[in-house]
Design a protein around this motif. Structure first.
Motif, mmCIF file in Angstrom:
data_model
loop_
_atom_site.group_PDB
_atom_site.id
_atom_site.type_symbol
_atom_site.label_atom_id
_atom_site.label_comp_id
_atom_site.label_asym_id
_atom_site.label_seq_id
_atom_site.Cartn_x
_atom_site.Cartn_y
_atom_site.Cartn_z
ATOM 1 N N UNK A 78 4.363 -24.474 0.360
ATOM 2 C CA UNK A 78 2.930 -24.373 0.624
ATOM 3 C C UNK A 78 2.232 -25.556 -0.048
ATOM 4 N N UNK A 79 1.289 -26.156 0.659
ATOM 5 C CA UNK A 79 0.638 -27.373 0.171
ATOM 6 C C UNK A 79 -0.314 -27.119 -0.987
ATOM 7 N N UNK A 80 -0.714 -25.877 -1.199
ATOM 8 C CA UNK A 80 -1.649 -25.539 -2.273
ATOM 9 C C UNK A 80 -1.558 -24.047 -2.553
ATOM 10 N N UNK A 81 -2.180 -23.612 -3.635
ATOM 11 C CA UNK A 81 -2.220 -22.186 -3.943
ATOM 12 C C UNK A 81 -3.050 -21.454 -2.901
ATOM 13 N N UNK A 82 -4.160 -22.063 -2.458
ATOM 14 C CA UNK A 82 -4.965 -21.468 -1.386
ATOM 15 C C UNK A 82 -4.113 -21.221 -0.149
ATOM 16 N N UNK A 83 -3.313 -22.223 0.224
ATOM 17 C CA UNK A 83 -2.463 -22.098 1.413
ATOM 18 C C UNK A 83 -1.443 -20.979 1.230
ATOM 19 N N UNK A 84 -0.894 -20.848 0.037
ATOM 20 C CA UNK A 84 0.070 -19.791 -0.259
ATOM 21 C C UNK A 84 -0.556 -18.417 -0.050
ATOM 22 N N UNK A 85 -1.743 -18.201 -0.582
ATOM 23 C CA UNK A 85 -2.407 -16.899 -0.464
ATOM 24 C C UNK A 85 -2.768 -16.621 0.993
ATOM 25 N N UNK A 86 -3.339 -17.606 1.664
ATOM 26 C CA UNK A 86 -3.737 -17.435 3.066
ATOM 27 C C UNK A 86 -2.522 -17.101 3.929
ATOM 28 N N UNK A 87 -1.437 -17.818 3.745
ATOM 29 C CA UNK A 87 -0.213 -17.576 4.499
ATOM 30 C C UNK A 87 0.278 -16.144 4.272
ATOM 31 N N UNK A 88 0.253 -15.694 3.025
ATOM 32 C CA UNK A 88 0.712 -14.334 2.713
ATOM 33 C C UNK A 88 -0.143 -13.292 3.409
ATOM 34 N N UNK A 89 -1.450 -13.499 3.452
ATOM 35 C CA UNK A 89 -2.338 -12.538 4.101
ATOM 36 C C UNK A 89 -2.110 -12.494 5.606
ATOM 37 N N UNK A 102 -0.658 0.970 5.694
ATOM 38 C CA UNK A 102 -0.269 -0.439 5.621
ATOM 39 C C UNK A 102 -1.403 -1.333 6.084
ATOM 40 N N UNK A 103 -2.067 -0.949 7.177
ATOM 41 C CA UNK A 103 -3.214 -1.723 7.650
ATOM 42 C C UNK A 103 -4.341 -1.713 6.630
ATOM 43 N N UNK A 104 -4.565 -0.557 5.992
ATOM 44 C CA UNK A 104 -5.610 -0.461 4.969
ATOM 45 C C UNK A 104 -5.294 -1.352 3.777
ATOM 46 N N UNK A 105 -4.012 -1.434 3.406
ATOM 47 C CA UNK A 105 -3.592 -2.297 2.297
ATOM 48 C C UNK A 105 -3.881 -3.762 2.618
ATOM 49 N N UNK A 106 -3.515 -4.177 3.819
ATOM 50 C CA UNK A 106 -3.785 -5.562 4.225
ATOM 51 C C UNK A 106 -5.273 -5.843 4.182
ATOM 52 N N UNK A 107 -6.067 -4.939 4.731
ATOM 53 C CA UNK A 107 -7.516 -5.146 4.772
ATOM 54 C C UNK A 107 -8.117 -5.209 3.369
ATOM 55 N N UNK A 165 -8.951 -11.899 12.217
ATOM 56 C CA UNK A 165 -7.767 -11.044 12.184
ATOM 57 C C UNK A 165 -8.128 -9.605 11.818
ATOM 58 N N UNK A 166 -9.084 -9.433 10.904
ATOM 59 C CA UNK A 166 -9.517 -8.078 10.554
ATOM 60 C C UNK A 166 -10.115 -7.376 11.767
ATOM 61 N N UNK A 167 -10.908 -8.111 12.542
ATOM 62 C CA UNK A 167 -11.495 -7.529 13.754
ATOM 63 C C UNK A 167 -10.398 -7.098 14.722
ATOM 64 N N UNK A 168 -9.339 -7.893 14.818
ATOM 65 C CA UNK A 168 -8.250 -7.541 15.720
ATOM 66 C C UNK A 168 -7.512 -6.306 15.240
#
Length: 223
Positions: A122-133, A153-158, A179-182
């Motif tokens: 991952x190019x940055x810590x921000x990218x790491x977190x975003x990718x994980x989400x 599981x969906x509630x955990x992600x949200x 993605x949350x809307x979806x």
């Protein structure tokens, strides 16, 4: 008591703003008594305590644990001069680390405890977190295997997205909102489609880093 700020200075790696803010806000902590967290692991996981509870096989470590890993394994003296700042680990003891990139940035690598090489993923810590989400939103099956229902599981992600998105750049926030809307519109199992996930992941900057050699942990004097 050891702090991440002190460890970062000793390692010569500046803490990314997002990681520093998450640590200061207590979002990476399991609390004062890990037994209390274990007794209510499901409730804490659903509430994103700590954050990235939606991610498969990640355990945050405190500054003392990070210092031990940095000193006894991931230090320049053992690792061909390469600098690391560990912040989490897998259940097997592999380390999620900040490490400088050839371009002068600060990327994230998952360094295997018994591997001969690794790479900046991952190019940055921000990218790491975003990718994980994003990946958790598209495939929360590991949460279901751990005992959560598809709805939980969906509630955990949200819950994780709601806490973490405000720390991320605006473009990433917008994609996570989409993605949350979806997720809200999906029937069970509530997850985003792969096409939507791929579109969101396209925001991530490319990582053009050659693999680097790693001295396995057991060769650095620690079993």
């Amino acid at each position: 008591m050891a702090t991440y700020a002190e460890l970062a200075e000793d390692c010569g790696i500046a803490l990314p703003a997002m990681l520093r803010q998450l640590i200061e806000a207590g979002h990476t902590s399991y609390g004062d008594d890990i037994r209390a967290w274990q007794a209510d692991w499901k409730g804490r996981t659903l509430a994103a305590q700590p954050v990235l509870s939606c991610m498969d096989d990640l355990e945050w470590i405190d500054a003392a644990q990070a210092r031990e890993t940095a000193e006894e394994w991931l230090n320049p003296g053992y690792q061909h001069g390469r600098r690391f700042l560990p912040f989490a680990e897998s259940g097997a003891g592999d380390a999620y680390c900040l490490t400088p990139t050839a371009s002068g940035g600060l990327g994230v690598a998952l360094v295997g405890h018994d591997s001969d090489d690794s790479r900046v993923e991952w190019a940055s810590f921000d990218a790491f977190v975003y990718d994980a989400l994003v990946r958790s939103a598209s495939d929360p099956s590991h949460l279901i295997e751990d005992g959560l229902t598809p709805a939980e599981a969906a509630a955990c992600v949200k819950a994780n997205v709601q806490i973490l998105k405000g720390y991320l750049p605006q473009a990433m926030q917008a994609e996570l909102d989409r993605l949350l809307d979806e997720i809200e519109t999906q029937a069970s199992p509530a997850r985003v489609g792969q096409d939507a996930a791929n579109a969101a992941l396209a925001l991530l900057p490319a990582v053009e880093e050659a693999p680097f050699a790693v001295v396995p942990r057991w060769e650095c004097g620690e079993a």
